[in-house]
Design an enzyme around this catalytic site. Structure first.
Site, mmCIF file in Angstrom:
data_model
loop_
_atom_site.group_PDB
_atom_site.id
_atom_site.type_symbol
_atom_site.label_atom_id
_atom_site.label_comp_id
_atom_site.label_asym_id
_atom_site.label_seq_id
_atom_site.Cartn_x
_atom_site.Cartn_y
_atom_site.Cartn_z
ATOM 1 N N LYS A 45 132.155 -10.061 73.853
ATOM 2 C CA LYS A 45 131.771 -10.308 75.237
ATOM 3 C C LYS A 45 132.112 -9.090 76.100
ATOM 4 C CE LYS A 45 131.882 -14.276 78.362
ATOM 5 N NZ LYS A 45 132.557 -15.547 78.659
ATOM 6 N N ARG A 84 137.002 -16.310 69.630
ATOM 7 C CA ARG A 84 135.848 -17.152 69.921
ATOM 8 C C ARG A 84 135.083 -17.403 68.627
ATOM 9 N NH1 ARG A 84 135.761 -12.745 73.689
ATOM 10 N NH2 ARG A 84 136.268 -13.378 75.829
#
Length: 455
Positions: free
Chosen positions: A304, A279
């Site tokens: 995350k 990401r």
């Protein structure tokens, strides 16, 4: 409201300008001129309050353009904050107005004061106090509790604040039930996205009420609003290997005369975004010490869901990563293990996630895969989707059953479970072709056996 202006000898102004370490004599003169002009107005009043700000703005507007005047308010702002720090005034009147209007910045306050009708502009600027509705205390307590438990809890408070703002601006009758409040909010917007938000809100309140009273029955979620909203979601673009090679070529030749390392940085960012499925935030948080060239791994820390994972990298990626680290050292970057892997000379040396998105989006545009303007077209995050689809295609080509490998792929991507990974599987024509071929080779025989067993 503060007392009379505290610096009749103007010593504080001189000290303040000297403390700013302004390198240009012109800048020091400009700062001193603005502040002395402001004090000329303040000394005419017995009390330092909003009226002083209004008079200074009106008199300055006669000599300065609006853009110049608003720029000079920043100088006054910094000086007033210094006066508060040293105890010369009790409170900055601009900050007092900002708190009264529940805004985060001072510039909207200055714009309102400089308008033709300051009172009307301030009235329009005023925002409801966060969690000031009849349900505000309950919502604030729930957010605080979830954060004490260790959750980031960032998106849910935003939803609650939007609902809280609605309740303050559109109060209902006394003793109104919660379901009626949600129905009134749902009626304000008939879009599919708002219907999904209302369903999320009802689930969230069901959780809040169960925390307060565990004997309450659980609410069964309604999946229909999310399915309807999903029909409007933009489908991810799946980059082909040829597209990725074109973007890598563009990144390597990216024009950047003032930052010679940037093209190679962008090239390596693209490589890791596609080959490792990272990401943009994970790219921005990578440190030099996270790369282990001897073992051939890269560590992605606290991403995350508070996860940390160690990813093995292909030999071809390691070769490019080693070349980038050598170029980074020649460019004079810090060799501290805690320094950012992707380094530049300004600021703290780190690229922000927003800057990474802007740079890589520009590469996609230059590769003629995205329109020159606007948000339409492929995104940077689509590289992660492409990595998943192209990996499954490669498994099909080599005769590997993707079903057996999906748990490993989910772990590699940093997902909590396989269901999150399934979201990234976009059915393309090529993927559908290979899936049909595998079914024809394996599943079709089972159907034939079933027909033969029938009497």
């Amino acid at each position: 409201m503060s007392a009379r202006w505290p610096d009749p000898d103007r010593v504080i102004i001189d000290r303040f300008v000297a403390s700013l370490d302004l390198h240009s004599t012109k800048s020091r003169t400009c700062y001193a001129q603005v502040l002395h002009g402001f004090q000329d107005v303040a000394e005419r009043y017995h009390v330092f309050d909003q009226e002083v700000l209004l008079v200074w703005l009106r008199e300055s507007a006669e000599r300065r353009a609006p853009s110049t005047l608003l720029h000079r308010t920043r100088i006054v702002d910094r000086f007033l904050e210094r006066l508060v720090e040293i105890g010369a005034i009790q409170r900055n009147p601009v900050v007092a107005l900002r708190d009264e209007c529940n805004t985060k910045q001072c510039m909207p306050i200055w714009r309102a004061l400089a308008s033709q009708d300051p009172e009307q502009a301030l009235a329009e600027l005023r925002q409801p106090r966060p969690f000031g509705s009849v349900l505000g205390e309950m919502m604030a307590e729930h957010v605080a509790m979830m954060r004490r438990r260790g959750y980031k809890y960032t998106s849910q408070p935003l939803l609650l604040l939007r609902f809280d703002r609605f309740l303050q601006l559109h109060p209902g009758p006394e003793a109104e039930p919660l379901s009626a409040m949600v129905d009134r909010w749902a009626a304000t917007n008939v879009t599919r996205h708002h219907a999904e938000e209302c369903e999320k809100l009802q689930r969230l309140f069901a959780k809040i009420l169960r925390h307060r009273d565990p004997s309450m029955p659980a609410r069964r979620p309604d999946p229909r609003p999310r399915k309807e909203a999903a029909k409007q979601w933009r489908k991810p673009h799946i980059y082909s290997p040829a597209d990725v090679r074109r973007m890598l070529d563009v990144a390597r030749l990216y024009p950047s005369p003032r930052a010679p390392l940037r093209p190679q940085s962008m090239y390596t960012m693209l490589l890791l975004a596609y080959c490792a499925g990272l990401r943009r935030g994970e790219l921005a948080r990578l440190n030099l010490g996270d790369v282990d060239l001897q073992v051939g791994t890269i560590t992605i820390r606290q991403t995350k869901f508070f996860k940390t994972r160690i990813l093995p990298l292909p030999d071809s990626v390691l070769v490019e990563l080693r070349a980038y680290i050598n170029a980074r050292q020649r460019a004079g970057a810090s060799q501290d293990a805690r320094s950012g892997l992707f380094w530049h000379e300004r600021g703290d040396g780190h690229y922000t996630p927003e800057m990474i998105t802007w740079l890589l989006s520009d590469v996609i545009r230059r590769a003629e895969l995205k329109p020159l303007q606007g948000k339409a077209g492929p995104r940077v995050h689509d590289l992660r989707h492409s990595m998943v689809v192209n990996r499954i295609l490669e498994w099909y080509r080599t005769g590997i059953d993707p079903q057996d490998r999906l748990p490993f792929l989910a772990t590699y991507l940093g997902h909590r479970d396989i269901n999150s990974t399934l979201v990234y599987i976009t059915v393309t024509q090529e993927l559908l072709h290979y899936a049909n071929e595998r079914f024809r080779a394996v599943g079709a025989q089972c159907l034939s056996l079933g027909r033969e067993a029938q009497p």
